[in-house]
Design a protein around this motif. Structure first.
Motif, mmCIF file in Angstrom:
data_model
loop_
_atom_site.group_PDB
_atom_site.id
_atom_site.type_symbol
_atom_site.label_atom_id
_atom_site.label_comp_id
_atom_site.label_asym_id
_atom_site.label_seq_id
_atom_site.Cartn_x
_atom_site.Cartn_y
_atom_site.Cartn_z
ATOM 1 N N SER A 1 -16.695 0.427 -6.487
ATOM 2 C CA SER A 1 -16.852 -0.817 -7.243
ATOM 3 C C SER A 1 -16.388 -2.052 -6.487
ATOM 4 O O SER A 1 -16.786 -3.165 -6.818
ATOM 5 N N ILE A 2 -15.526 -1.886 -5.496
ATOM 6 C CA ILE A 2 -15.007 -3.056 -4.778
ATOM 7 C C ILE A 2 -15.561 -3.205 -3.360
ATOM 8 O O ILE A 2 -15.297 -4.198 -2.693
ATOM 9 N N ARG A 3 -16.317 -2.245 -2.916
ATOM 10 C CA ARG A 3 -16.819 -2.232 -1.543
ATOM 11 C C ARG A 3 -17.487 -3.550 -1.160
ATOM 12 O O ARG A 3 -17.261 -4.077 -0.074
ATOM 13 N N ASP A 4 -18.290 -4.110 -2.048
ATOM 14 C CA ASP A 4 -19.070 -5.310 -1.712
ATOM 15 C C ASP A 4 -18.279 -6.617 -1.787
ATOM 16 O O ASP A 4 -18.773 -7.645 -1.345
ATOM 17 N N ILE A 5 -17.076 -6.584 -2.342
ATOM 18 C CA ILE A 5 -16.309 -7.829 -2.452
ATOM 19 C C ILE A 5 -15.160 -7.909 -1.450
ATOM 20 O O ILE A 5 -14.425 -8.889 -1.426
ATOM 21 N N LEU A 6 -15.024 -6.877 -0.620
ATOM 22 C CA LEU A 6 -13.941 -6.857 0.358
ATOM 23 C C LEU A 6 -14.438 -7.219 1.750
ATOM 24 O O LEU A 6 -15.469 -6.733 2.203
ATOM 25 N N GLU A 7 -13.665 -8.055 2.396
ATOM 26 C CA GLU A 7 -13.909 -8.381 3.801
ATOM 27 C C GLU A 7 -13.290 -7.307 4.685
ATOM 28 O O GLU A 7 -13.868 -6.899 5.687
ATOM 29 N N GLU A 8 -12.095 -6.881 4.311
ATOM 30 C CA GLU A 8 -11.336 -5.937 5.136
ATOM 31 C C GLU A 8 -10.417 -5.109 4.250
ATOM 32 O O GLU A 8 -9.942 -5.574 3.219
ATOM 33 N N VAL A 9 -10.158 -3.879 4.676
ATOM 34 C CA VAL A 9 -9.209 -2.983 4.014
ATOM 35 C C VAL A 9 -8.354 -2.349 5.103
ATOM 36 O O VAL A 9 -8.872 -1.963 6.145
ATOM 37 N N GLN A 10 -7.063 -2.250 4.840
ATOM 38 C CA GLN A 10 -6.168 -1.505 5.734
ATOM 39 C C GLN A 10 -5.412 -0.503 4.880
ATOM 40 O O GLN A 10 -4.984 -0.824 3.765
ATOM 41 N N VAL A 11 -5.256 0.692 5.413
ATOM 42 C CA VAL A 11 -4.541 1.750 4.700
ATOM 43 C C VAL A 11 -3.569 2.404 5.669
ATOM 44 O O VAL A 11 -3.917 2.671 6.820
ATOM 45 N N ILE A 12 -2.365 2.633 5.183
ATOM 46 C CA ILE A 12 -1.388 3.401 5.948
ATOM 47 C C ILE A 12 -0.626 4.271 4.966
ATOM 48 O O ILE A 12 -0.304 3.841 3.854
ATOM 49 N N ASP A 13 -0.400 5.500 5.363
ATOM 50 C CA ASP A 13 0.352 6.443 4.538
ATOM 51 C C ASP A 13 1.578 6.893 5.328
ATOM 52 O O ASP A 13 1.543 6.938 6.559
ATOM 53 N N PHE A 14 2.643 7.254 4.609
ATOM 54 C CA PHE A 14 3.799 7.785 5.308
ATOM 55 C C PHE A 14 4.595 8.700 4.386
ATOM 56 O O PHE A 14 4.496 8.624 3.165
ATOM 57 N N THR A 15 5.322 9.588 5.035
ATOM 58 C CA THR A 15 6.264 10.479 4.354
ATOM 59 C C THR A 15 7.648 9.988 4.748
ATOM 60 O O THR A 15 7.943 9.879 5.961
ATOM 61 N N PRO A 16 8.511 9.659 3.782
ATOM 62 C CA PRO A 16 9.836 9.141 4.114
ATOM 63 C C PRO A 16 10.593 10.071 5.053
ATOM 64 O O PRO A 16 10.620 11.289 4.870
ATOM 65 N N GLY A 17 11.177 9.475 6.079
ATOM 66 C CA GLY A 17 12.012 10.208 7.023
ATOM 67 C C GLY A 17 11.253 10.892 8.147
ATOM 68 O O GLY A 17 11.869 11.463 9.047
ATOM 69 N N VAL A 18 9.923 10.841 8.123
ATOM 70 C CA VAL A 18 9.147 11.450 9.204
ATOM 71 C C VAL A 18 8.771 10.346 10.188
ATOM 72 O O VAL A 18 8.033 9.419 9.847
ATOM 73 N N PHE A 19 9.304 10.442 11.401
ATOM 74 C CA PHE A 19 9.114 9.398 12.414
ATOM 75 C C PHE A 19 8.292 9.910 13.575
ATOM 76 O O PHE A 19 8.355 11.007 13.966
#
Length: 110
Positions: free
Chosen positions: A92-110
């Motif tokens: 539903s939002i694909r056409d209204i976005l210029e850019e998307v950034q995603v980052i995931d993390f698990t606490p304490g995992v470096f």
């Protein structure tokens, strides 16, 4: 093990403010709309976010950010790859976005 999923949006310049607000509300609604396939209960542990108000000037065009917390990697994977509510929202939002950034993390995992 807990997984955090951070999503940042940059809306297209000509998107009316009420349309980006509605899209942001639909993100927040995922907290209750995303149901676990086995239990049929919400599985997003925490969901929050909103419009950027950073003082640092390091947004690189991103205007909105949201953070979701999942109990484990399986829940995160289901959310990203299979959850019908999430997939419908993303479409539903694909056409209204210029850019998307995603980052995931698990606490304490470096």
């Amino acid at each position: 093990m807990t997984v955090y999923h951070i999503v940042q949006f940059q809306f297209k310049a000509l998107v009316p403010p009420d349309e980006d607000k509605a899209a942001c509300q639909r993100v927040l609604d995922l907290e209750t709309n995303c149901l676990h396939p086995a239990s049929q209960k919400p599985y997003v542990k925490v969901l929050g976010g909103g419009k950027d108000n950073s003082l640092e000037g390091q947004q690189h065009g991103m205007t909105h950010a949201f953070i979701l917390q999942f109990e484990n990697e399986d829940d995160r994977r289901y959310h990203v790859e299979k959850d019908p509510a999430q997939l419908e929202f993303a479409a539903s939002i694909r056409d209204i976005l210029e850019e998307v950034q995603v980052i995931d993390f698990t606490p304490g995992v470096f």
